[in-house]
Design a protein around this motif. Sequence first.
Motif, mmCIF file in Angstrom:
data_model
loop_
_atom_site.group_PDB
_atom_site.id
_atom_site.type_symbol
_atom_site.label_atom_id
_atom_site.label_comp_id
_atom_site.label_asym_id
_atom_site.label_seq_id
_atom_site.Cartn_x
_atom_site.Cartn_y
_atom_site.Cartn_z
ATOM 1 N N ALA A 182 0.717 -1.061 0.090
ATOM 2 C CA ALA A 182 0.113 0.004 -0.187
ATOM 3 C C ALA A 182 0.786 0.940 0.115
ATOM 4 O O ALA A 182 0.124 2.268 0.152
ATOM 5 N N GLY A 183 2.186 0.936 -0.007
ATOM 6 C CA GLY A 183 3.108 2.170 -0.021
ATOM 7 C C GLY A 183 3.191 2.876 1.402
ATOM 8 O O GLY A 183 3.552 4.272 1.397
ATOM 9 N N LEU A 184 2.996 2.191 2.375
ATOM 10 C CA LEU A 184 2.936 2.956 3.815
ATOM 11 C C LEU A 184 4.401 2.610 4.564
ATOM 12 O O LEU A 184 4.603 3.393 5.379
ATOM 13 N N VAL A 185 4.987 1.581 4.229
ATOM 14 C CA VAL A 185 6.371 1.495 4.939
ATOM 15 C C VAL A 185 7.268 0.907 3.536
ATOM 16 O O VAL A 185 6.721 0.308 2.661
ATOM 17 N N THR A 186 8.398 1.039 4.210
ATOM 18 C CA THR A 186 9.398 0.286 3.208
ATOM 19 C C THR A 186 10.411 -0.663 4.098
ATOM 20 O O THR A 186 10.324 -0.448 5.458
ATOM 21 N N LEU A 187 11.185 -1.437 3.616
ATOM 22 C CA LEU A 187 11.925 -2.416 4.178
ATOM 23 C C LEU A 187 13.220 -2.544 3.674
ATOM 24 O O LEU A 187 13.515 -2.469 2.618
ATOM 25 N N ALA A 188 14.031 -2.648 4.512
ATOM 26 C CA ALA A 188 15.376 -2.469 4.373
ATOM 27 C C ALA A 188 16.243 -3.557 4.877
ATOM 28 O O ALA A 188 15.717 -3.859 6.172
ATOM 29 N N PRO A 189 17.316 -4.146 4.504
ATOM 30 C CA PRO A 189 18.075 -5.133 5.472
ATOM 31 C C PRO A 189 18.533 -4.436 6.825
ATOM 32 O O PRO A 189 19.025 -3.248 6.878
ATOM 33 N N GLY A 190 18.582 -5.225 7.778
ATOM 34 C CA GLY A 190 19.274 -4.570 9.121
ATOM 35 C C GLY A 190 20.449 -5.072 9.027
ATOM 36 O O GLY A 190 21.297 -5.724 8.010
ATOM 37 N N ALA A 191 21.450 -5.169 10.214
ATOM 38 C CA ALA A 191 22.741 -5.593 10.507
ATOM 39 C C ALA A 191 22.779 -6.865 10.529
ATOM 40 O O ALA A 191 23.893 -7.410 9.837
ATOM 41 N N ASP A 192 21.833 -7.730 10.714
ATOM 42 C CA ASP A 192 21.877 -9.295 10.471
ATOM 43 C C ASP A 192 20.907 -9.385 9.427
ATOM 44 O O ASP A 192 19.825 -8.835 8.985
ATOM 45 N N ALA A 193 21.502 -10.330 8.386
ATOM 46 C CA ALA A 193 21.023 -10.520 7.147
ATOM 47 C C ALA A 193 19.628 -11.099 7.122
ATOM 48 O O ALA A 193 18.594 -10.938 6.473
ATOM 49 N N ARG A 194 19.102 -11.754 8.186
ATOM 50 C CA ARG A 194 17.962 -12.062 8.704
ATOM 51 C C ARG A 194 16.724 -10.982 8.855
ATOM 52 O O ARG A 194 15.642 -11.252 9.112
ATOM 53 N N GLN A 195 17.282 -9.967 9.406
ATOM 54 C CA GLN A 195 16.411 -8.757 9.793
ATOM 55 C C GLN A 195 16.118 -7.772 8.843
ATOM 56 O O GLN A 195 16.844 -7.693 8.058
ATOM 57 N N ARG A 196 14.673 -7.669 8.688
ATOM 58 C CA ARG A 196 14.395 -6.376 8.120
ATOM 59 C C ARG A 196 13.704 -5.344 8.662
ATOM 60 O O ARG A 196 13.081 -5.620 9.922
ATOM 61 N N ILE A 197 14.068 -4.188 8.520
ATOM 62 C CA ILE A 197 13.667 -2.978 9.095
ATOM 63 C C ILE A 197 12.782 -2.151 8.448
ATOM 64 O O ILE A 197 12.892 -2.033 7.160
ATOM 65 N N VAL A 198 11.709 -1.847 9.176
ATOM 66 C CA VAL A 198 10.570 -1.386 8.629
ATOM 67 C C VAL A 198 10.602 0.179 8.945
ATOM 68 O O VAL A 198 10.774 0.833 9.999
ATOM 69 N N ARG A 199 10.154 0.906 7.976
ATOM 70 C CA ARG A 199 10.173 2.497 7.987
ATOM 71 C C ARG A 199 9.040 2.969 7.369
ATOM 72 O O ARG A 199 8.435 2.404 6.357
ATOM 73 N N LEU A 200 8.549 3.998 8.033
ATOM 74 C CA LEU A 200 7.269 4.654 7.683
ATOM 75 C C LEU A 200 7.817 5.568 6.404
ATOM 76 O O LEU A 200 8.620 6.086 6.217
ATOM 77 N N THR A 201 6.820 5.440 5.255
ATOM 78 C CA THR A 201 7.009 6.359 4.075
ATOM 79 C C THR A 201 6.489 7.854 4.378
ATOM 80 O O THR A 201 5.698 7.891 5.214
ATOM 81 N N PRO A 202 6.538 8.638 3.311
ATOM 82 C CA PRO A 202 6.050 10.044 3.446
ATOM 83 C C PRO A 202 4.647 10.008 3.508
ATOM 84 O O PRO A 202 3.812 10.852 4.185
ATOM 85 N N LYS A 203 4.192 9.084 2.596
ATOM 86 C CA LYS A 203 2.660 8.707 2.597
ATOM 87 C C LYS A 203 1.999 8.530 4.033
ATOM 88 O O LYS A 203 1.072 8.973 4.241
ATOM 89 N N ALA A 204 2.742 7.498 4.572
ATOM 90 C CA ALA A 204 2.056 6.978 6.125
ATOM 91 C C ALA A 204 2.309 8.238 6.921
ATOM 92 O O ALA A 204 1.224 8.542 7.623
ATOM 93 N N VAL A 205 3.262 8.944 6.859
ATOM 94 C CA VAL A 205 3.508 10.244 7.885
ATOM 95 C C VAL A 205 2.655 11.237 7.616
ATOM 96 O O VAL A 205 2.121 11.781 8.680
ATOM 97 N N ALA A 206 2.236 11.474 6.239
ATOM 98 C CA ALA A 206 0.987 12.412 6.038
ATOM 99 C C ALA A 206 -0.133 12.012 6.610
ATOM 100 O O ALA A 206 -0.971 12.952 6.914
ATOM 101 N N LEU A 207 -0.403 10.638 6.898
ATOM 102 C CA LEU A 207 -1.964 10.070 7.478
ATOM 103 C C LEU A 207 -1.763 10.572 8.911
ATOM 104 O O LEU A 207 -2.561 10.158 9.687
ATOM 105 N N LEU A 208 -0.480 10.579 9.606
ATOM 106 C CA LEU A 208 -0.593 10.705 11.119
ATOM 107 C C LEU A 208 -1.552 11.556 11.737
ATOM 108 O O LEU A 208 -2.350 11.121 12.684
ATOM 109 N N PRO A 209 -1.901 12.884 11.318
ATOM 110 C CA PRO A 209 -2.957 13.634 12.101
ATOM 111 C C PRO A 209 -4.355 13.036 11.937
ATOM 112 O O PRO A 209 -5.008 12.959 13.030
ATOM 113 N N ALA A 210 -4.684 12.650 10.832
ATOM 114 C CA ALA A 210 -5.781 11.560 10.731
ATOM 115 C C ALA A 210 -6.019 10.479 11.593
ATOM 116 O O ALA A 210 -6.776 10.268 12.343
ATOM 117 N N LEU A 211 -4.878 9.744 11.624
ATOM 118 C CA LEU A 211 -4.903 8.593 12.543
ATOM 119 C C LEU A 211 -4.870 8.786 14.067
ATOM 120 O O LEU A 211 -5.725 8.063 14.695
#
Length: 183
Positions: free
Chosen positions: A81-110
Amino acid sequence: MNAPPGPELLGTRLRHLLELLDGEVAAVYPALGLGDGYRPRFTPVVRALAAAGPAAIRDLARSLGVTHSAASQTVAQMARAGLVTLAPGADARQRIVRLTPKAVALLPALEREWAATAAAARAFEAELPYPLSGPGGLIQQALAALERRPMRERITAELAGTGPEGGREGIPDASGGAITEGS
């Protein structure tokens, strides 16, 4: 009038309750400007990431009180849905989740929706004979009981005739053998 369903329909009734709750929460989303495809299960993840910053899926799961699998499935839907991005973490098995600008823009309504939903949930619980949420609530008690003894154990004990209700003898498992407790 028929008697209310008993424990044999527990899962069905709980799913129905969740569908009613989630459906009604989602019904207010258009008035708040939340687009199609935004789901109630996304809000706790958005709020957790907004409060604490990027996180590994495992850490998100722990903070939300859900399984790693449930958190991973929700994050995957949010990524589509374009709300988060995933990137590798320090450990290859780990995935780091970040909010996208689209999700940040929804914060006041949420935040508005979250506050209104929390107030409505408190009013709903006030109508019930037992609280559903909180440390002593029915949901936490049910989760603790299932941590002590998972449902699979309870079912196999009944099938083997060693459970509190006595079970039924002679019910075969998928391979044709008898079901015994612990199998």
